[in-house]
Design an enzyme around this catalytic site. Structure first.
Site, short mmCIF file in Angstrom:
data_model
loop_
_atom_site.label_atom_id
_atom_site.label_comp_id
_atom_site.label_asym_id
_atom_site.label_seq_id
_atom_site.Cartn_x
_atom_site.Cartn_y
_atom_site.Cartn_z
N ARG A 100 6.64 -4.25 13.11
CA ARG A 100 6.43 -5.69 13.31
C ARG A 100 6.46 -6.46 11.99
O ARG A 100 6.98 -7.55 11.91
CB ARG A 100 5.08 -5.95 13.99
N HIS A 114 5.87 -4.08 22.86
CA HIS A 114 6.31 -2.71 23.20
C HIS A 114 7.52 -2.78 24.14
O HIS A 114 8.49 -2.04 23.96
CB HIS A 114 5.21 -1.96 23.95
N SER A 163 -1.99 -4.34 20.63
CA SER A 163 -2.82 -3.97 21.78
C SER A 163 -4.29 -4.20 21.46
O SER A 163 -5.07 -4.65 22.30
CB SER A 163 -2.62 -2.49 22.13
#
Ligand code: PNS
Length: 160
Positions: A90, A17, A128
């Site tokens: 990603r 991030h 995450s």
């Protein structure tokens, strides 16, 4: 002034991030990092904790502001008067969901353009969700998250 909104759950913010925030901050005059208050997800970190962590990790980037938002992303786009939504991409596996979300948002608000930024290759597998799972089981996530997130995980493991 070209402002962009970078929305997400940031539960917690990862180095991936942060990489996207740094890239976006070089492209736009101002980046509003917007933490979503999402009723469907049960986050590990409270909204206040996520905001505090983000403020700490972004303190050296002058043109970044950290906010929270409730409800629809397109309403946050209107409220903060941003010309673009930034999302990190990603891998191909992210594409379908992101593509759908970008077009759905543009359908809801024709002015809502989404800009995708690719993080550095070393972060393409960092999420995450996985970082949380590893950290809460006592695994080492120091290469995936900023230092302050490590201490926040430690506090969570102790039950704070
Ligand atoms: O970090 P995440 O969990 O991938 O972020 C997803 C987020 C918060 C950007 C997305 O769930 C969102 O925009 N939520 C706000 C509600 C909304 O507008 N939903 C419709 C999207 S098409």
């Amino acid at each position: 002034m070209k402002k962009a909104l970078y929305p997400g759950s940031f539960d917690p913010v990862t180095n991936g991030h942060l990489d996207v925030i740094q890239r976006a901050s070089r492209l736009f005059d101002k980046i509003i990092v917007a933490v979503a208050l999402n009723r469907e997800k049960s986050p590990l970190f409270t909204i206040e904790e996520r905001l505090d962590i983000l403020k700490a990790v972004c303190r050296d980037i002058d043109n970044v502001e950290i906010v929270s938002f409730k409800g629809l992303l397109i309403d946050a786009v209107n409220e903060f008067d941003t010309c673009a939504v930034v999302r990190g991409l990603r891998a191909v596996s992210d594409f379908e969901y992101e593509f759908q979300m970008a077009l759905m948002n543009r359908q809801l608000n024709l002015k809502c353009e989404t800009v995708f930024l690719m993080p550095s290759p070393e972060y393409t597998f960092v999420s995450s969700r996985m970082v949380k799972e590893i950290a809460m089981c006592g695994g080492d996530v120091s290469t995936f998250v900023p230092e302050i997130v490590m201490s926040s995980f430690k506090a969570k493991r102790k039950g704070n």
